[in-house]
Scaffold this motif. Structure first.
Motif, PDB file in Angstrom:
ATOM      1  N   THR A 255       0.826  -1.208   0.000  1.00 33.18           N
ATOM      2  CA  THR A 255       0.000   0.000   0.000  1.00 33.18           C
ATOM      3  C   THR A 255       0.859   1.256   0.000  1.00 33.18           C
ATOM      4  O   THR A 255       1.582   1.536   0.968  1.00 33.18           O
ATOM      5  N   THR A 259      -2.074   5.867  -2.165  1.00 33.42           N
ATOM      6  CA  THR A 259      -3.279   5.031  -2.112  1.00 33.42           C
ATOM      7  C   THR A 259      -3.954   5.130  -0.757  1.00 33.42           C
ATOM      8  O   THR A 259      -5.181   5.231  -0.655  1.00 33.42           O
ATOM      9  N   GLU A 262      -5.802   8.360  -0.514  1.00 34.95           N
ATOM     10  CA  GLU A 262      -7.023   8.355  -1.322  1.00 34.95           C
ATOM     11  C   GLU A 262      -8.127   7.523  -0.684  1.00 34.95           C
ATOM     12  O   GLU A 262      -9.302   7.933  -0.681  1.00 34.95           O
ATOM     13  N   GLN A 263      -7.760   6.391  -0.127  1.00 32.08           N
ATOM     14  CA  GLN A 263      -8.770   5.445   0.347  1.00 32.08           C
ATOM     15  C   GLN A 263      -9.121   5.603   1.822  1.00 32.08           C
ATOM     16  O   GLN A 263     -10.233   5.224   2.235  1.00 32.08           O
TER      17      GLN A 263
END
Length: 271
Positions: A255, A259, A262-263
């Motif tokens: 990860t 990312t 964003e998540q």
């Protein structure tokens, strides 16, 4: 097997999880609780919860884990996976607060004779969630590392995935560490740049002093030994505590910080 530590309650588990596990409610520092929880278990995932009021770091880690260490032998537990930290073998590890105490806990568990793997982790990306309000309202996050000092940083979901792999394939023996380093080393300035791009607004990093860190921990209710432990740990990180494990295909986790932002971070900021 779920061994919950107060104030966690079974009601906090999703129904889909509760239907698949046997729940033992109580602290896993309690000999009676771990005795019930480990009955019939051949593998254990061991995670020490934070104790801000602990009278010492030794009691928070090794003292808390001593009941489990005894129960491993009584119940013939064969494999244990524990959440620990990077730093073993580095000069900074001897006075690194929580990390030093965590490494001593690893030694305690390994001394029982179980097959043991300590997940050796750097700082967590997810720790930034504690600063979500400051990031949202002030466009700022803080830390004690130098702004241009690169260091590994990992997502907790990758640590969980590493634990699951070890628990599902128990062909390993003996005692050792499994490092989870994230995909790349980042400086705090790198992180600020990525957050700025993901959130669509300028985010800056402000370096705080170790004295400020200590004062913040005390204000949050930390005991003097716990607050001192945080300071010692962060000083050690700036002195190279997390630099001792080389980045390889095995130690790199997937990860990316972008990312994760964003998540995980961006939805938290919006919420």
């Amino acid at each position: 097997m779920n061994c919950a530590s107060s104030p966690a309650t079974p009601g906090g588990l999703p129904e889909s999880v509760r239907a698949r596990v046997d729940i033992v409610t109580g602290s896993h520092g309690d000999p009676g609780v771990v005795d019930r929880a480990f009955a019939g278990a051949d593998a254990v995932f061991w995670l020490v919860p934070p104790d801000m009021s602990a009278p010492s770091l030794d009691s928070a880690f090794s003292g808390f884990s001593s009941a489990a260490a005894k129960a491993f032998s009584i119940h013939d537990v064969r494999h244990v996976v524990g959440v620990s930290a990077l730093g073993r073998g580095t000069p900074a590890a001897g006075n690194a607060g929580h990390v030093t105490a965590s490494l001593a806990m690893d030694d305690l568990i390994a001394s029982t004779g179980v097959a043991y793997r300590a997940l050796a982790n750097p700082s967590f990306m997810d720790n930034l969630l504690w600063q979500a309000v400051s990031i949202r309202d002030n466009g700022e996050f803080t830390g004690t590392l130098a702004a241009d000092r690169p260091a590994p940083i990992a997502a907790t979901r990758d640590i969980a995935a590493a634990a699951a792999r070890l628990l599902l394939d128990r062909s390993w023996t003996g005692a050792g560490e499994v490092a989870v380093l994230g995909p790349q080393d980042l400086t705090p300035n790198d992180m600020a740049h990525i957050m700025s791009e993901v959130l669509g607004r300028p985010i800056r990093y402000r370096r705080q002093s170790l004295d400020d860190l200590r004062a913040i921990q005390i204000a949050r209710g930390a005991s003097d030994p716990v607050a001192t432990g945080y300071v010692d740990m962060m000083r050690a990180k700036d002195d190279g505590l997390d630099d001792g494990v080389p980045r390889t295909a095995t130690t790199t986790s997937p990860t990316t910080f972008r990312t994760w932002c964003e998540q995980i971070l961006a939805p938290a900021i919006r919420a």
